[in-house]
Design an enzyme around this catalytic site. Structure first.
Site, PDB file in Angstrom:
ATOM      1  CE1 TYR A  54      -3.661  35.768   0.603  1.00 27.40           C
ATOM      2  CE2 TYR A  54      -3.011  33.756   1.549  1.00 27.40           C
ATOM      3  CZ  TYR A  54      -2.495  34.849   1.125  1.00 27.40           C
ATOM      4  OH  TYR A  54      -1.557  35.248   1.330  1.00 27.40           O
ATOM      5  CG  HIS A  55      -3.393  30.990  -5.210  1.00 31.68           C
ATOM      6  ND1 HIS A  55      -2.072  30.130  -4.729  1.00 31.68           N
ATOM      7  CD2 HIS A  55      -3.759  30.610  -6.173  1.00 31.68           C
ATOM      8  CE1 HIS A  55      -2.100  29.152  -6.014  1.00 31.68           C
ATOM      9  NE2 HIS A  55      -3.105  29.525  -6.603  1.00 31.68           N
ATOM     10  N   GLY A  56      -2.597  30.199  -1.418  1.00 29.93           N
ATOM     11  CA  GLY A  56      -1.160  30.124  -0.818  1.00 29.93           C
ATOM     12  C   GLY A  56       0.074  29.703  -1.651  1.00 29.93           C
ATOM     13  CD  GLU A  69      -4.040  36.263  -3.115  1.00 26.72           C
ATOM     14  OE1 GLU A  69      -4.608  37.433  -3.098  1.00 26.72           O
ATOM     15  OE2 GLU A  69      -4.641  35.180  -2.773  1.00 26.72           O
TER      16      GLU A  69
END
Ligand SMILES: *[C@@H]1O[C@H](CO)[C@@H](O)[C@H](O)[C@H]1NC(C)=O
Length: 319
Positions: free
Chosen positions: A115-117, A188
């Site tokens: 998951y890309h912050g 994202e």
């Protein structure tokens, strides 16, 4: 006498004006400090990135003397030095931890999906841990815009960051390497929020890569990532429009808060040749959403994440 009075008045006036000015300046500083801090902290990460660039350049310059020590890949020593810097920063600032590192194979290839912050600092820390404690480099796929940033080239050379096509990515895996991809990517990063929804649109590239290379997929997720760095949520439409035109991530980022960061490594999803890329994509998305569901309080809160830094709060109750 008159002169004296007038000079006293002038003096009093000056003092008052000075006083008010000083007071006003103090007030302004006091008002703006949180703002300055929150927008300046991301600069620390930029600073660290450039420190890494510096180390890599020094190393490249001296490689002739070091080459005999690392005959296969002269970057190895530099990578470990840079990894040590990041690992120390992660430990001091975020109390960074990894749980489930044993799910990352010791000597077989795998595709890591994350998951890309707003800024993928968790990936920098995670790669550093892997380099230092598993002696395995994780290749990464990055957005093309990064390759236009000064200093990025040497990082991508040493850390094996590529603007990947399916074929290149698949070849890296076939050569027995680990590769990390974020299907949501820069999109994202910019438009995700404290609700941690995956924003993959219809991206299938990563699934095609995994199927082509016949490797397992490992989902990873970092708890509180969105609370460490946040992208501003106002003017979303405008940013989206600008991003669509420029393809450059322009949403302002603030934060750098010392929240607890813990990366959770999920169970590998084994290769299954009878799956289509679409089916595999759904499977991986579900696995990643389960990790988020299990480890992230939603919506994320900066205060709570800060408390977790010093005090282990009870895990989220399951439904
Ligand atoms: C592979 O996927 C197919 C289609 O979804 C499924 O029927 C089969 O059980 C899977 N095989 C394994 C070993 O999981």
């Amino acid at each position: 006498m008159l002169l004296q009075i007038s000079s006293i008045v002038t003096y009093a006036k000056n003092v008052t004006v000075d006083y008010i000015d000083l007071d006003f300046t103090l007030w302004l500083t006091w008002m703006l400090t949180p703002l300055i801090i929150t927008f300046l902290l991301p600069l620390i990460i930029v600073l660290l990135l450039y420190l890494s660039v510096l180390i890599l350049y020094i190393y490249k310059l001296h490689r002739h003397r070091l080459r005999h020590a690392y005959e296969t890949d002269f970057w190895d020593g530099a990578r470990k030095t840079v990894a040590a810097v990041w690992d120390a920063h992660g430990w001091i600032w975020h109390g960074y931890e990894v749980s489930g590192m044993e799910n990352i194979p010791d000597d077989t290839p795998a595709l890591i999906v994350y998951y890309h912050g707003a800024i993928p600092i968790d990936l920098y820390y995670f790669i550093s841990k892997s380099i230092l404690f598993k002696n395995r480099l994780i290749h990464t796929v990055a957005d093309r815009f990064l390759f236009k940033i000064p200093g990025w080239l040497i990082i991508s050379e040493a850390m094996k960051v590529i603007p990947g096509t399916v074929q290149i990515c698949s070849n890296i895996l076939k050569q027995n390497n680990l590769l990390a991809i974020s299907p949501g990517g820069v999109y994202e990063a910019q438009f995700g929020d404290a609700y941690y929804r995956l924003m993959w649109k219809k991206r299938l590239g990563f699934a095609k890569v995994a199927l082509d290379a016949k490797v397992p997929v490992i989902p990873i997720f970092t708890q509180n990532l969105r609370e460490a760095f946040c992208s501003v949520s106002f003017g979303r439409r405008l940013w989206l429009k600008l991003y669509t035109i420029t393809r450059f991530p322009i949403v302002p980022i603030y934060g750098g808060f010392p929240v607890k960061l813990r990366t959770h490594v999920g169970k590998p999803i084994p290769y299954n040749g009878s799956l289509t890329p679409e089916q595999l994509q759904i499977k991986v998305a579900q696995a990643l959403e389960e990790l988020i569901e299990e480890h992230q309080r939603i919506p994320g809160s900066i205060m709570r994440a800060l408390v977790e830094r010093v005090y282990a709060l009870p895990k989220k109750k399951s439904k």
